[in-house]
Design an enzyme around this catalytic site. Structure first.
Site, mmCIF file in Angstrom:
data_model
loop_
_atom_site.group_PDB
_atom_site.id
_atom_site.type_symbol
_atom_site.label_atom_id
_atom_site.label_comp_id
_atom_site.label_asym_id
_atom_site.label_seq_id
_atom_site.Cartn_x
_atom_site.Cartn_y
_atom_site.Cartn_z
ATOM 1 N N LYS A 173 3.518 8.800 6.157
ATOM 2 C CA LYS A 173 4.170 10.136 6.137
ATOM 3 C C LYS A 173 3.215 11.443 5.878
ATOM 4 C CE LYS A 173 7.916 11.238 3.246
ATOM 5 N NZ LYS A 173 7.722 12.361 2.635
ATOM 6 N N ASP A 227 5.993 8.485 -5.787
ATOM 7 C CA ASP A 227 6.967 8.046 -4.842
ATOM 8 C C ASP A 227 7.254 6.329 -4.985
ATOM 9 O OD1 ASP A 227 7.023 10.568 -3.756
ATOM 10 O OD2 ASP A 227 5.775 10.157 -2.018
#
Ligand code: S3P
Length: 474
Positions: A19, A361
């Site tokens: 991402k 994350d």
């Protein structure tokens, strides 16, 4: 959505594109001269928001789905080629879009407003407003609460040095991107190294970017702390791995008190070919699932293993995980490898210090692993979790409790007692993609059924997540 799979994970999977790298390929491609061609681009909603913002500023972008991610062509117009959008820019759920784009917008010859969804409008933007203002930018929070919508009046910017109080790649990248439009060198020091994709890719596109890792005197300190990585994460290495993790957790380098990246202004960026590696943050769910479900053996293809992102592998190694790196290679400047993961007995671990930005994350899924590991896992120095897509400390604590795990929230982390028998429950994802995926994985090792509210929020970073999980659970 109700989830219950019972079979071990077998076979192989190609993980969707990273991402962070997908966002940057569009941004830097738009500011480059000529065409940038991106393969394995992630078509998650966040990256599509970035594409849409640049289209609104006059950049032609073709995005064609293919068997392996999307094929994207960006027809860049150079550093000064963007045009004023007709409406407010909408970043959707994407913090990376708002924060990185704000750095670019601050130096334009036009004014903009950028905002996003309800979650984005609650996330802190002062962290970018402060350094941008110091560079001469005119940026304000329209509601006066330090959050989006942000109103940005384009200005000529000044080179500056910014000592960031947080290790955040979004802050660092925002400042470096503003530095493209400054009248002198711009540099950022952060307390620990955050992901360095901007530095690597800006350099690849032709910018003059320097970092501590380029300095021979500092590089050994940096590499000792971050880049020393065994190529195998098998369990027999776990005693020394636990020691390495301990050192990494506790090291504050005597040689320097921060990590610095700098950029020279007004480079000519040139369009490039970018092959996006698989996202280690997405691979994390499959690594965890294969570790947890007995009898699993799963090969994850082409996963990015940039040392500023691979903290989860090091933590899993310290917990006793059987993970082997195969076919190590590079996608441009980004290292990648195939990961062979076999189910393993896991032990509790302490996670804190400089390793935190390299797995920020992955902490929700690491918390799930901790819930199934023997002993008490302590996560600390992770207050940043409170300002992600949701307050991930509060939300993980609430949901882990619902499945029967003893867990205590602290200001900057969690204390998780693992090893109890856990059961399916009704889980609120709070529309946070990483929470939904973490509990879909927990479902594989819980008795009964997991019911995940707003489960479709995985579209943000991994639209095919449930299909891929079903594919390998057989
Ligand atoms: C990102 C940086 C991290 C990470 C986010 C993506 C990036 O945020 O949590 O998902 O692409 O630069 P912070 O910079 O706020 O730590």
């Amino acid at each position: 959505m109700k989830i219950k799979y019972t079979a071990p994970l077998r076979g192989e999977l190609s993980i969707p594109g990273d991402k962070s790298i997908s966002h940057r390929s569009v941004m830097f491609g738009a500011l480059a001269e000529g065409t940038t061609e991106v393969t394995n681009f992630l078509t998650g909603a966040d990256c599509l928001s970035t594409i849409s913002c640049f289209r609104q500023m006059g950049i032609e972008i073709e995005c064609t789905p293919s068997a392996q991610g999307a094929h994207v062509l960006i027809y860049g117009k150079g550093l000064h080629g963007l045009s004023a959008p007709f409406t407010t820019l909408d970043a959707g759920n994407s913090g990376t879009t708002v924060r990185l784009l704000s750095g670019i917008l601050a130096g334009q010859a036009f004014d903009t407003v950028i905002t996003g969804d309800a979650s984005i409008q609650k996330r802190p933007m002062k962290r970018i407003m402060t350094p941008l203002t110091a560079m001469g930018a005119d940026i304000s929070s329209e509601n006066g609460n330090g959050c989006a919508p942000l109103s940005i009046r384009g200005k000529k910017l000044h080179g500056t040095h910014y000592a960031s109080p947080v290790a955040s790649a979004q802050v660092k990248s925002c400042v470096l991107l503003a530095g493209l439009y400054a009248d002198g060198i711009t540099s950022v020091t952060e307390p620990a190294v955050s992901r360095n994709h901007s530095e690597l890719m800006l350099r690849y596109f032709g910018a003059d970017v320097r970092t501590d890792a380029d300095e021979p005197s500092l590089s050994s300190a940096v590499s000792n702390e971050l880049y020393g990585r065994a190529s195998s994460f098998e369990p027999d290495a776990s005693a020394s791995a636990a020691q390495t993790l301990k050192t990494l957790n506790n090291t504050k380098s005597a040689a320097h008190t921060g990590f610095t990246a700098s950029i020279s202004p007004e480079p000519t960026l040139v369009g490039q070919k970018v092959r996006v590696p698989g996202d280690i943050s997405s691979a994390a769910y499959f690594i965890a699932a294969a570790l947890l479900v007995p009898g699993s053996e799963l090969l994850l293809r082409n996963v990015g293993i940039n040392p500023t992102r691979d903290g989860m592998l090091r933590v899993c190694q310290a917990m006793g995980a059987d993970i082997t790196l195969l076919n190590e290679d590079h996608s441009g400047a980004e290292p990648c490898a195939d990961l062979l993961v076999r189910s393993s007995h896991l032990n509790a671990v302490e996670i804190g210090g400089n390793i935190i930005p390299t797995l920020i994350d992955e902490l929700p899924i690491l918390a799930v692993l901790a819930a199934f590991a023997d002993g008490t896992t302590v996560i600390r120095d992770a207050a940043e979790l409170r300002v992600k897509e949701s307050d991930r400390i509060a939300v993980m604590t609430e949901n882990l409790s619902r499945i029967g795990c003893p867990v205590e929230a602290t200001e900057d982390g969690m204390i998780i007692t693992g090893g109890k028998a856990l059961h399916g429950a009704s889980i609120d994802s709070y529309k946070d993609h990483r929470i939904a995926m973490s509990f879909a994985v927990a479902a594989l090792a819980c008795s009964g059924e997991m019911d995940i509210l707003d489960a479709e929020c995985v579209n943000i970073s991994y639209p095919e997540f449930y299909e891929d999980l079903a594919k390998v659970c057989r």
